[in-house]
Design a protein around this motif. Structure first.
Motif, PDB file in Angstrom:
ATOM      1  N   MET A   1       0.814  -1.212   0.000  1.00 56.30           N
ATOM      2  CA  MET A   1       0.000   0.000   0.000  1.00 56.30           C
ATOM      3  C   MET A   1       0.855   1.273   0.000  1.00 56.30           C
ATOM      4  SD  MET A   1      -3.209  -0.891  -0.015  1.00 56.30           S
ATOM      5  CE  MET A   1      -4.218   0.364   0.750  1.00 56.30           C
ATOM      6  N   THR A   2       2.173   1.105   0.010  1.00 61.59           N
ATOM      7  CA  THR A   2       3.037   2.288   0.036  1.00 61.59           C
ATOM      8  C   THR A   2       2.838   3.132  -1.223  1.00 61.59           C
ATOM      9  OG1 THR A   2       4.677   1.080   1.343  1.00 61.59           O
ATOM     10  CG2 THR A   2       5.409   3.076   0.230  1.00 61.59           C
ATOM     11  N   TRP A   3       2.722   2.471  -2.369  1.00 65.59           N
ATOM     12  CA  TRP A   3       2.538   3.216  -3.620  1.00 65.59           C
ATOM     13  C   TRP A   3       1.230   4.001  -3.596  1.00 65.59           C
ATOM     14  CZ3 TRP A   3      -1.698   2.603  -6.725  1.00 65.59           C
ATOM     15  CH2 TRP A   3      -2.493   1.461  -6.498  1.00 65.59           C
ATOM     16  N   LEU A   4       0.196   3.440  -2.940  1.00 60.91           N
ATOM     17  CA  LEU A   4      -1.085   4.127  -2.854  1.00 60.91           C
ATOM     18  C   LEU A   4      -0.983   5.361  -1.949  1.00 60.91           C
ATOM     19  CD1 LEU A   4      -4.000   3.937  -3.832  1.00 60.91           C
ATOM     20  CD2 LEU A   4      -4.533   2.609  -1.766  1.00 60.91           C
ATOM     21  N   TYR A   5      -0.140   5.250  -0.923  1.00 64.19           N
ATOM     22  CA  TYR A   5       0.116   6.391  -0.030  1.00 64.19           C
ATOM     23  C   TYR A   5       0.755   7.536  -0.813  1.00 64.19           C
ATOM     24  CZ  TYR A   5       2.439   9.004   3.746  1.00 64.19           C
ATOM     25  OH  TYR A   5       2.893   9.984   4.589  1.00 64.19           O
ATOM     26  N   PHE A   6       1.774   7.216  -1.617  1.00 58.72           N
ATOM     27  CA  PHE A   6       2.412   8.257  -2.444  1.00 58.72           C
ATOM     28  C   PHE A   6       1.409   8.841  -3.448  1.00 58.72           C
ATOM     29  CE2 PHE A   6       6.466   5.579  -1.862  1.00 58.72           C
ATOM     30  CZ  PHE A   6       6.759   6.236  -0.678  1.00 58.72           C
ATOM     31  N   PHE A   7       0.657   7.962  -4.097  1.00 60.92           N
ATOM     32  CA  PHE A   7      -0.307   8.422  -5.094  1.00 60.92           C
ATOM     33  C   PHE A   7      -1.342   9.355  -4.469  1.00 60.92           C
ATOM     34  CE2 PHE A   7      -4.520   7.931  -7.046  1.00 60.92           C
ATOM     35  CZ  PHE A   7      -4.253   8.379  -8.330  1.00 60.92           C
ATOM     36  N   SER A   8      -1.855   9.005  -3.288  1.00 63.24           N
ATOM     37  CA  SER A   8      -2.888   9.824  -2.656  1.00 63.24           C
ATOM     38  C   SER A   8      -2.368  11.207  -2.299  1.00 63.24           C
ATOM     39  CB  SER A   8      -3.426   9.126  -1.400  1.00 63.24           C
ATOM     40  OG  SER A   8      -2.424   9.028  -0.391  1.00 63.24           O
ATOM     41  N   MET A   9      -1.094  11.306  -1.899  1.00 61.88           N
ATOM     42  CA  MET A   9      -0.521  12.610  -1.557  1.00 61.88           C
ATOM     43  C   MET A   9      -0.360  13.474  -2.806  1.00 61.88           C
ATOM     44  SD  MET A   9       2.220  11.600   1.446  1.00 61.88           S
ATOM     45  CE  MET A   9       2.399  13.250   2.111  1.00 61.88           C
ATOM     46  N   TYR A  10       0.133  12.880  -3.883  1.00 62.66           N
ATOM     47  CA  TYR A  10       0.252  13.630  -5.135  1.00 62.66           C
ATOM     48  C   TYR A  10      -1.129  14.007  -5.679  1.00 62.66           C
ATOM     49  CZ  TYR A  10       5.172  12.203  -5.231  1.00 62.66           C
ATOM     50  OH  TYR A  10       6.483  12.015  -4.932  1.00 62.66           O
TER      51      TYR A  10
END
Length: 448
Positions: A1-10
């Motif tokens: 889910m780390t990639w989703l965390y980055f995506f949500s911030m961007y």
């Protein structure tokens, strides 16, 4: 889910930018911002850990329960969910400031500049604490290991380093317009940095004066204090250049406050960070580091995975709570506080934060709770003085508790233990600030 965390911030950055530029009208903005915040909470809570994660989940659950019990409408729920949306946006761009500092040749220049200035310990303390403050404004807590690299060849005693790093970091925590804690408190209290600045500058000076006075009482440095650093031509000019850039960044906050009429000051600061970091990298001709340092950049974003969902959840609960009769019950408790002198009230707030931090509860919890439930006007506190009180609660508890992240980073930096760098070596600082900080706040309160 780390990639989703980055995506949500961007994604949240993009939504905020489009909305502030006028490209998203209210219906579209409401649904896109709701989707972004829900996505951010799901992603961040899935990778968060520790006590802060459970407090965040409980706050969201309690807020949602109150929402259903009091039959609130969707607009209230959306306002609560997006109350702290500027915080993920700000923390997405903050690491940009580290790139020009670390790749601009400033650190070797600082090491060379300091090489011939070890003969006068008190002057050295002021110089190093000032440099550390300036670095902390740009690097945040990463300034501790960075300063330690600068002083790697020194023979400075551990007590000096603990005093130095605590003084510089605590000063930044009440003063820096680019610090996450400062912006969190200003967001929750509704205070603009330009109004807060005079009191913050005074508190910063008080912290540095107390740090210098304690150092002077604790004895002199061993001689020779450091080995010779490799020569760096133009070291003084390079250090001055760094100081100028940080000074310009601080000045731009006031300019942006006047010229950029965005919905939230944190968006102004986020925009300033992006524009100035890119401009700074352009001056240094270092734009390629943006691509090369992306993995490091993402690792810095992960540093806020525990803190940010807690802030969002606390703001959600506080906004929901304000729309219920429970807020009135809390306000009825304030008359008992009004009977006490303002000085004592501020000390009680600090004691509460210290007590909880010594139990392992991060300062985010009591500071956010106080910001969202206490009416400063009922206590006779102006909003800027109230914001400063909350930040004093934070840094005093931070300096004395071995169970907070600052203690772990500081202990690792100086090769010690959290208990030794806080309870043993910082208790005098915490005790003095416990008595002096409230007195300064009471005096500064008269200015507003």
């Amino acid at each position: 889910m780390t990639w989703l965390y980055f995506f949500s911030m961007y994604y949240l950055c993009a939504v905020a930018l489009l909305h502030e530029a006028g490209g998203l009208k209210p219906p579209a903005y409401v649904w896109l911002s709701t989707a972004g915040m829900v996505l951010f909470l799901l992603a961040s809570l899935s990778i968060a850990c520790g006590f802060q994660r459970y407090v965040a989940i409980f706050s969201l659950f309690l807020g949602q329960l109150l929402f259903f019990l009091y039959h609130m409408d969707f607009s209230t729920w959306h306002a609560a969910l997006t109350r702290a949306m500027p915080m993920p946006v700000l923390f997405t761009v903050i690491p940009l400031l580290t790139l020009p500092v670390q790749h601009g040749g400033y650190l070797p220049a600082m090491q060379s500049y300091l090489a011939g200035r070890w003969q006068k310990p008190l002057r050295l303390f002021w110089l190093l604490s000032g440099l550390h403050l300036w670095l902390t404004i740009a690097l945040n807590i990463a300034s501790l290991p960075t300063m330690q690299k600068l002083l790697a060849d020194s023979r400075l005693p551990q007590r000096f380093l603990v005093r130095l790093y605590t003084t510089g970091y605590a000063s930044s925590m009440v003063f820096s317009p680019y610090d996450g804690m400062v912006n969190m408190v200003l967001l929750l209290t509704g205070v603009r940095y330009a109004v807060y600045f005079p009191a913050a500058a005074g508190m910063m000076l008080l912290i540095m004066l107390i740090g210098a006075w304690l150092f002077r009482r604790e004895g002199s440095l061993p001689a020779p204090a450091a080995k010779a650093a490799p020569p760096c031509p133009g070291a003084g000019r390079k250090v001055g250049e760094l100081a100028l850039h940080i000074g310009v960044l601080i000045g731009l906050v006031f300019v942006g406050d006047r010229l950029l009429h965005l919905s939230n000051q944190l968006y102004v600061i986020s925009l300033l960070i992006v524009c100035y970091a890119l401009f700074w990298l352009g001056l240094l001709q270092k734009w390629p580091v943006l691509v090369r340092e992306m993995p490091v950049y993402h690792s810095r974003l992960l540093g806020s995975k525990n803190f940010l969902p807690l802030i969002v959840a606390a703001a959600f609960l506080g906004t929901i709570l304000a729309a219920t009769p429970l807020k009135g019950l809390l306000e009825q408790l304030l008359p008992t506080m009004q009977a006490l002198p303002l000085y004592i009230v501020i000390q009680l707030m600090i004691l509460l934060t210290i007590a909880l931090s010594l139990c392992g509860i991060n300062m985010t919890v009591p500071v956010t709770a106080l910001a969202l439930t206490v009416d400063p006007a009922a206590l006779g506190l102006a909003p800027p003085a109230f914001a400063l009180s909350l930040l004093c609660c934070w840094y005093i508890a931070m300096s004395i508790s071995p169970l907070v992240p600052f203690a772990a980073v500081l202990a690792e930096t100086v090769a010690s233990t959290p208990r030794q760098v806080t309870w043993q070596q910082n208790r005098r600082f915490a005790l003095l600030m416990f008595f002096l900080a409230p007195a300064f706040i009471v005096l500064s309160n008269k200015m507003f």
